[in-house]
Structures are given as structure tokens and as C-alpha cells.
Design an enzyme around this catalytic site. Structure first.
Site, PDB file in Angstrom:
ATOM      1  N   HIS A 282      83.797  40.101 -27.864  1.00  0.00           N
ATOM      2  CA  HIS A 282      83.827  39.178 -29.004  1.00  0.00           C
ATOM      3  C   HIS A 282      84.595  37.906 -28.648  1.00  0.00           C
ATOM      4  O   HIS A 282      84.219  36.813 -29.047  1.00  0.00           O
ATOM      5  CB  HIS A 282      84.464  39.860 -30.221  1.00  0.00           C
ATOM      6  CG  HIS A 282      83.639  40.983 -30.778  1.00  0.00           C
ATOM      7  ND1 HIS A 282      82.282  40.860 -31.011  1.00  0.00           N
ATOM      8  CD2 HIS A 282      83.965  42.252 -31.158  1.00  0.00           C
ATOM      9  CE1 HIS A 282      81.814  42.001 -31.504  1.00  0.00           C
ATOM     10  NE2 HIS A 282      82.811  42.876 -31.595  1.00  0.00           N
TER      11      HIS A 282
ATOM     12  N   ASP B  18      74.110  37.788 -30.854  1.00  0.00           N
ATOM     13  CA  ASP B  18      74.168  39.242 -30.668  1.00  0.00           C
ATOM     14  C   ASP B  18      74.385  39.611 -29.207  1.00  0.00           C
ATOM     15  O   ASP B  18      73.953  38.898 -28.306  1.00  0.00           O
ATOM     16  CB  ASP B  18      72.854  39.863 -31.187  1.00  0.00           C
ATOM     17  CG  ASP B  18      72.980  41.349 -31.443  1.00  0.00           C
ATOM     18  OD1 ASP B  18      74.119  41.862 -31.510  1.00  0.00           O
ATOM     19  OD2 ASP B  18      71.934  42.017 -31.568  1.00  0.00           O
TER      20      ASP B  18
ATOM     21  N   LEU C 134      77.713  16.575 -36.583  1.00  0.00           N
ATOM     22  CA  LEU C 134      77.042  17.884 -36.596  1.00  0.00           C
ATOM     23  C   LEU C 134      77.620  18.679 -37.768  1.00  0.00           C
ATOM     24  O   LEU C 134      78.833  18.656 -37.996  1.00  0.00           O
ATOM     25  CB  LEU C 134      77.326  18.639 -35.289  1.00  0.00           C
ATOM     26  CG  LEU C 134      76.875  20.113 -35.236  1.00  0.00           C
ATOM     27  CD1 LEU C 134      75.349  20.209 -35.119  1.00  0.00           C
ATOM     28  CD2 LEU C 134      77.526  20.856 -34.061  1.00  0.00           C
TER      29      LEU C 134
HETATM   30  C1  IPE Z   1      73.458  40.707 -36.481  1.00  0.00           C
HETATM   31  O1  IPE Z   1      73.832  41.494 -35.400  1.00  0.00           O
HETATM   32  C2  IPE Z   1      74.670  40.136 -37.150  1.00  0.00           C
HETATM   33  C3  IPE Z   1      75.422  39.155 -36.388  1.00  0.00           C
HETATM   34  C4  IPE Z   1      75.099  38.670 -35.224  1.00  0.00           C
HETATM   35  C5  IPE Z   1      76.622  38.676 -37.010  1.00  0.00           C
HETATM   36  P1  IPE Z   1      74.002  43.077 -35.528  1.00  0.00           P
HETATM   37  O2  IPE Z   1      74.371  43.554 -34.180  1.00  0.00           O
HETATM   38  O3  IPE Z   1      74.914  43.395 -36.646  1.00  0.00           O
HETATM   39  O4  IPE Z   1      72.525  43.514 -35.957  1.00  0.00           O
HETATM   40  P2  IPE Z   1      71.787  44.924 -35.828  1.00  0.00           P
HETATM   41  O5  IPE Z   1      72.708  45.945 -36.415  1.00  0.00           O
HETATM   42  O6  IPE Z   1      71.538  45.164 -34.383  1.00  0.00           O
HETATM   43  O7  IPE Z   1      70.516  44.735 -36.590  1.00  0.00           O
HETATM   44  C1  IPE Z   2      77.463  40.391 -32.089  1.00  0.00           C
HETATM   45  O1  IPE Z   2      77.642  41.299 -31.061  1.00  0.00           O
HETATM   46  C2  IPE Z   2      78.721  40.152 -32.878  1.00  0.00           C
HETATM   47  C3  IPE Z   2      78.684  40.660 -34.265  1.00  0.00           C
HETATM   48  C4  IPE Z   2      77.680  41.285 -34.826  1.00  0.00           C
HETATM   49  C5  IPE Z   2      79.869  40.453 -35.064  1.00  0.00           C
HETATM   50  P1  IPE Z   2      77.604  42.864 -31.292  1.00  0.00           P
HETATM   51  O2  IPE Z   2      78.970  43.343 -31.602  1.00  0.00           O
HETATM   52  O3  IPE Z   2      76.583  43.214 -32.320  1.00  0.00           O
HETATM   53  O4  IPE Z   2      77.157  43.375 -29.870  1.00  0.00           O
HETATM   54  P2  IPE Z   2      76.135  44.538 -29.519  1.00  0.00           P
HETATM   55  O5  IPE Z   2      74.892  44.293 -30.308  1.00  0.00           O
HETATM   56  O6  IPE Z   2      76.804  45.815 -29.924  1.00  0.00           O
HETATM   57  O7  IPE Z   2      75.933  44.424 -28.060  1.00  0.00           O
HETATM   58 MG    MG Z   3      74.622  43.729 -32.252  1.00  0.00          MG
END
Ligand code: IPE
Ligand code: IPE
Ligand code: MG
Length: 244
Positions: A41, A24, A135
Site C-alpha cells: 500500500h 488494484d 488538475l
Molecule cells: C477495488 O479493489 C477497490 C479499490 C481499488 C479501492 P478491490 O481489490 O477491493 O476489488 P475486488 O474485491 O477485487 O473486486
Molecule cells: C488495492 O490493492 C488497494 C485497495 C483496495 C485499498 P489491494 O489491496 O486490493 O491488492 P490485491 O488486489 O490484494 O493485490
Molecule cells: Mg484488490
């Protein structure tokens, strides 16, 4: 006093067999640099490479990465498109290297909604790397822990209705056997980056006794030193599993 050999063995024994990561913070990483989220990303995909290499170096057997949750469809269409494009590029470009490194790639989650070409890439990655044993890299894609449990329940109901399973025989093992990757060990360590302290529907059944580690750093900044520090933190924890 423990012999040097025994100490080495103890240390080796404590490496988590299965690490699962909620990757995240890509969006916040980009926002902090006034860059588009797509760049965050993309840098996140570079961090995936470091995590895989780190796990190989540390002797971890299974690495599960949460790449796209069943709730991530709520995001704007252009971001979903960016993520799908990135996944396609990752699968096309990394599979040779993963295969060379003896990494077996697997996917959990519902692949039904993905485009046909993406589904083909997913199946190809799985079949090409099936024989690899260094792995296991599990990519959670359109994955939701509750949906996985519901699906397992549906399979149990079907098996009961069709006479293959006795109601009395339904136990934890029966349910676990109907999850998406029933042969894999439960995660020993679940890491979430970005400072959020929640599971967001990740591996709800399997994480019952996992050690949880919430890191403040954003996913694109994750590297092999972060992984080593996470494993060291895991090694300092005392796992009791309800015992004493
Ligand atoms: C969790 O992250 C899902 C992934 C890392 C793929 P999100 O950014 O979607 O989660 P929330 O919305 O903060 O709970
Ligand atoms: C995690 O990063 C990637 C996915 C959930 C696909 P985020 O896109 O959730 O990044 P933040 O949480 O907005 O910083
Ligand atoms: Mg996120």
C-alpha cells in the site's frame, strides 16, 4: 494533408479530459516480494504521485482515484488501520506539493465513518486547494457506485415530497445532478490495474460510455510511461456513443 498545427491540435483534443483509475494489486505486489501488504500500500501511494504528475504533464483535467471502496471494510482491522494511517500521512505530506502544483483535491464517498481528525484533514485539503485549476484530483474514499445512486434517489424523493421537483421532471440530468461531484465531466477512460476485469462498484453511473482499459501490471508499478501508453491506447479507440 493536415498541417503540423492541425495534427498537434487533434492529438491535444484526444487527451482524455477525465481519467478514473481502480488502483488494484498492492497486496499481490507485496506478496510477490514476501513483504507485508502494508508495504504494498505504501508503494501504491508512491504510484499515486506518479499518476498525478503524469496527468499534469499530459494535460488531463480530472483524475479520479479509487482509494477505498465501501466494501473494503470487509478487510481485517489491521489492514484497514494501515490504510487509514497511510491516508493520513498522504494528506499531511502531499498537500503542500499538490497545492504548489495547482492541484485541486476533492473527495467522493461517505466520509461519515472516518475519525474526526481524518475528516478534518479531508476538509482542509479541499478548502485549501479549492482555487486550483490545473488538475482536479478526486479521491474516492468509502465510495460505492450503487450507494451513490441510492443516495441520489433519496434526494430526488425528498425534493418531490417537499414540492421542489415534479415527478415528470425526473430525468437523467436530475439524477446526475444529485451525485457526489455533479459538476465534473464523466470519465472518458477507466483504467484498472492488476489484471482483474471488473468495476467493483466504481463510478457505475458515470462510466456508462467510458473506454475501459484493464492492465496486467500491479498498481505499485504504475508510472508515467504506463499512463502515456494508456492514453495512446485511448486515442486508438473509436468512441461511438450509440451513433455510427
Ligand atoms: C477495488 O479493489 C477497490 C479499490 C481499488 C479501492 P478491490 O481489490 O477491493 O476489488 P475486488 O474485491 O477485487 O473486486
Ligand atoms: C488495492 O490493492 C488497494 C485497495 C483496495 C485499498 P489491494 O489491496 O486490493 O491488492 P490485491 O488486489 O490484494 O493485490
Ligand atoms: Mg484488490
Amino acid at each position: 494533408m493536415l498541417s503540423a498545427q492541425a495534427i498537434e491540435k487533434t492529438a491535444a483534443g484526444r487527451v482524455p479530459r477525465h481519467i478514473a483509475i481502480i488502483m488494484d494489486g498492492n497486496g499481490r505486489w507485496a506478496a510477490a516480494r514476501r513483504l507485508p501488504r502494508a508495504i504494498g500500500h505504501r508503494r501504491g501511494a508512491d504510484a499515486v504521485r506518479r499518476a498525478v504528475e503524469g496527468c499534469i504533464a499530459q494535460g488531463v483535467s480530472v483524475l479520479t482515484l479509487y482509494a477505498f471502496s465501501s466494501e473494503n471494510w470487509k478487510r481485517p482491522a489491521d489492514e484497514i488501520e494501515d490504510l487509514m494511517a497511510l491516508l493520513r500521512i498522504y494528506l499531511e505530506r502531499e498537500i503542500d506539493e499538490l497545492d504548489r502544483n495547482q492541484v485541486r483535491v476533492r473527495f467522493i464517498g461517505d466520509r461519515g465513518p472516518f475519525s474526526e481528525d481524518l475528516r478534518a484533514l479531508i476538509s482542509e485539503a479541499e478548502s485549501r486547494t479549492r482555487g486550483n485549476g490545473r488538475l482536479t484530483l478526486v479521491i474516492a474514499l468509502n465510495y460505492g457506485g450503487r450507494a451513490e445512486i441510492v443516495e441520489a434517489c433519496r434526494r430526488i424523493a425528498r425534493d418531490v415530497a417537499e414540492g421542489r421537483l415534479d415527478v415528470e421532471a425526473i430525468d437523467e440530468a436530475a439524477l446526475a445532478a444529485r451525485l457526489h461531484a455533479p459538476d465534473l465531466p464523466d470519465p472518458d477512460l477507466v483504467i484498472r490495474t492488476s489484471g482483474e476485469q471488473r468495476l467493483s462498484n466504481f463510478l457505475l453511473w458515470q462510466s456508462a460510455y467510458a473506454e475501459l482499459l484493464f492492465l496486467d501490471l500491479l498498481w505499485p508499478d504504475f508510472d508515467e510511461a504506463t499512463l502515456a501508453a494508456a492514453i495512446a491506447e485511448y486515442q486508438s479507440r473509436e468512441r461511438r456513443f450509440g451513433g455510427r
